[in-house]
Design an enzyme around this catalytic site. Structure first.
Site, PDB file in Angstrom:
ATOM      1  N   SER A 295       1.011  -1.218  -0.004  1.00  0.00           N
ATOM      2  CA  SER A 295      -0.014  -0.142  -0.039  1.00  0.00           C
ATOM      3  C   SER A 295       0.826   1.497  -0.152  1.00  0.00           C
ATOM      4  O   SER A 295       1.567   1.554  -1.107  1.00  0.00           O
ATOM      5  CB  SER A 295      -1.123  -0.294   1.334  1.00  0.00           C
ATOM      6  OG  SER A 295      -2.066   1.090   1.180  1.00  0.00           O
ATOM      7  N   ASP A 306      10.727   4.846 -10.258  1.00  0.00           N
ATOM      8  CA  ASP A 306      10.303   5.238 -11.375  1.00  0.00           C
ATOM      9  C   ASP A 306      11.055   6.285 -11.731  1.00  0.00           C
ATOM     10  O   ASP A 306      11.395   6.724 -12.904  1.00  0.00           O
ATOM     11  CB  ASP A 306       8.712   5.546 -11.528  1.00  0.00           C
ATOM     12  CG  ASP A 306       7.750   4.547 -11.484  1.00  0.00           C
ATOM     13  OD1 ASP A 306       8.354   3.319 -11.954  1.00  0.00           O
ATOM     14  OD2 ASP A 306       6.516   4.615 -11.655  1.00  0.00           O
ATOM     15  N   LYS A 320      -0.857  -4.128  -3.156  1.00  0.00           N
ATOM     16  CA  LYS A 320      -2.109  -3.572  -2.917  1.00  0.00           C
ATOM     17  C   LYS A 320      -1.996  -2.159  -3.296  1.00  0.00           C
ATOM     18  O   LYS A 320      -1.373  -1.085  -2.873  1.00  0.00           O
ATOM     19  CB  LYS A 320      -2.144  -3.559  -1.328  1.00  0.00           C
ATOM     20  CG  LYS A 320      -3.567  -3.076  -0.790  1.00  0.00           C
ATOM     21  CD  LYS A 320      -3.739  -2.878   0.497  1.00  0.00           C
ATOM     22  CE  LYS A 320      -5.279  -2.206   0.970  1.00  0.00           C
ATOM     23  NZ  LYS A 320      -5.218  -0.835   0.596  1.00  0.00           N
TER      24      LYS A 320
END
Length: 541
Positions: A295, A306, A320
């Site tokens: 999460s 990224d 999640k």
């Protein structure tokens, strides 16, 4: 038992609230009729159960179970919280309450201390994990529920509560008067310098105080000369979205995307960017993750990966990526409802698919991850800012995969079982720190050992642990025990350090043995390369 006249109002509020988004347009009246029919079916069944079931049942239990069952048809994370559970959630999110600073459970009818917060009133008085609270204000607690005990133990700041403890190896009870205080529930557990250049921070979970805690930790390490950082997100289950965004912003320059969410209700589709300038955007970072990283912690690790701001080390994370909106509903109950999905800056959906019964999804952390690359779909391919390949649809894959589901180790089934059953914690209860005068063991105390800070786990201690397991009737596979002996030594050391000398000492000593952490410490040249690339891209804009 709550009066049943409240049931129609409660159920109507829940059903209408849950389905209101569909009651519009030309078919609104027909849809309302269908909802009324289903509601009538529900209330008729409820009435029959209340009137005719073999035992008399509390109405709140029936309604709560019905709501919970309804939510279980949606996804693995939408859930209902009764008033007690909802209050506990808010307490964890807010990160503070007034009391002694302990968590308790009932074991064989005894109110038993399971953990303490360092620096809390209970910690200062010398209360230990495994202590049984036999009396509170002179009342015998045998057979009490945890709720009964909590009501007695908590109270206004500055007031005292009298308790009597039963401790292994001690004869008689230990009487203490403990003054209540505000208890902060920390999320940053372990802040120290691994060496003269490398800082370490473990972020256990997220609450409303996490970003502030992280900021203070970074400042403290910077003052000690930190030039690079290990950020440990292993076993971090997540928490508030805004805190994940703020934590990621600590390492990303202003304006960069951190996460975006998409959903069908108002305000569910939002792009979140770094809005604050940070002094740590050039700090080389290695992030530790494992299969229990989920999460909000996946938002942080995904954003840093990224934007090529960190090397991710460990296991593929849980996966999640559902946005839970928490609603307070009737009678102080709560509803955690999935209202959107979140995506990393490159467009990765981190959410793993689930089977209809959720079984495979929920047992993910119990299964070892396969060696080598998992099967790929061309549609899942994404790219980081520097053009590195990453993939959507199933957690954050580390840049360097190192199996290590248990404190960075990958032990056999035997040791995983010992860890899950808290056998190392139980063994640590028989040890006392040299010079600790808070609660002194009597000279005739049985099975008590004294150790000093920096102690070494000897062969004798390992043999004593083996005998401890035998006395507890734990079946030990000798081959597995021998294979896992380094893990066993590490866990004995860690749990005794944790109980006697604190989380910082325990984590610092564990890192020296932790296989995942040791690999991470060897990857800072790659982290520095990525940081230089990110800096160059920012300068070119």
């Amino acid at each position: 038992m709550r009066n049943s006249r409240f049931l129609p109002a409660l159920v109507t509020a829940i059903l209408v609230g849950a389905l209101a988004g569909g009651l519009f347009g030309s078919n609104a009246l027909a849809r309302q009729d269908r909802v009324a029919e289903k509601y009538s079916l529900f209330t008729t069944a409820l009435s029959e159960i209340q009137a005719n079931y073999v035992e008399k049942l509390p109405s709140d239990r029936l309604v709560y179970s019905a709501i919970d069952g309804m939510l279980k048809t949606l996804d693995p994370h939408s859930s209902f919280m009764d008033p007690r559970t909802y209050a506990q959630l808010r307490e964890r999110q807010e990160g503070r309450y007034y009391g002694l600073g302990i968590s308790i459970v009932v074991i064989d009818g005894d109110i038993t201390v399971m953990s303490l917060f360092e620096g809390s009133p209970a910690y200062k008085k010398g209360i230990r994990r495994g202590d049984v609270i036999s009396r509170i204000e002179g009342q015998d607690t045998k057979g009490w529920t945890t709720e009964q005990a909590v009501r007695k133990l908590r109270g206004p700041k500055g007031t005292s509560v009298n308790i009597s403890l039963k401790r292994q190896g001690f004869e008689g009870l230990i009487d203490l008067a403990v003054q209540r205080d505000e208890i902060s529930i920390p999320t940053v557990l372990g802040v120290f310098m691994v060496d003269q250049d490398t800082g370490y921070i473990r972020l256990r979970d997220f609450s409303e105080t996490s970003d502030d805690e992280l900021g203070r930790a970074l400042e403290a390490l910077s003052a000690q000369g930190m030039k690079r950082l290990v950020l440990d997100l292993r076993d971090n289950p997540g928490g508030p979205l805004d805190q994940a965004i703020r934590v990621a912003n600590r390492f990303l320059p202003r304006g960069q995307m951190i996460v975006y969410t998409r959903g069908r209700v108002q305000n569910a589709s939002v792009d979140y960017r770094a809005t604050e300038a940070s002094q740590y955007t050039d700090l080389p970072v290695v992030v530790l993750v494992n299969r229990n990283t989920a999460s909000a912690s996946e938002i942080v690790s995904g954003a840093l990966q990224d934007h090529d701001r960190a090397v991710i080390v460990g296991e593929t994370t849980f996966g999640k990526a559902l946005v839970q909106s928490v609603y307070r509903i009737s009678m102080n109950a709560g509803l955690a409802l999935t209202t959107g999905r979140y995506f990393t800056p490159s467009g990765r959906l981190i959410q793993r698919p689930w089977d209809h019964a959720f079984d495979e999804y929920l047992t993910y952390t119990l299964r070892d991850q396969p060696e080598g690359e998992r099967p790929r779909q061309a549609a899942d391919l994404r790219y980081t800012d520097a053009g590195r390949k990453v993939y959507s649809g199933g957690g954050i894959e580390p840049d360097k995969h190192i199996a290590g589901p248990v404190e960075g180790f990958n032990p056999t089934r035997l040791s995983r079982s010992l860890y899950a059953r808290q056998m190392f914690e139980n063994f640590a209860e028989r040890f006392t720190a040299e010079g600790d005068t808070r609660i002194v063991a009597p000279a005739n105390a049985q099975n008590r050992r004294t150790v000093r800070r920096g102690f070494v786990v000897t062969d004798e201690m390992v043999a004593e642990f083996r005998q401890f397991l035998k006395d507890d009737r734990v079946k030990v596979d000798e081959g597995a025990f021998t294979k896992d002996v380094e893990f066993i030594r590490a866990m004995i050391k860690y749990q005794i350090d944790l109980a006697l000398f604190g989380i910082e000492e325990a984590r610092r000593n564990l890192i020296a043995r932790d296989p995942q952490a040791q690999v991470a410490l060897g990857l800072f040249s790659e982290a520095e390369r990525l940081t230089a690339m990110a800096r160059a891209r920012a300068a070119a804009k």
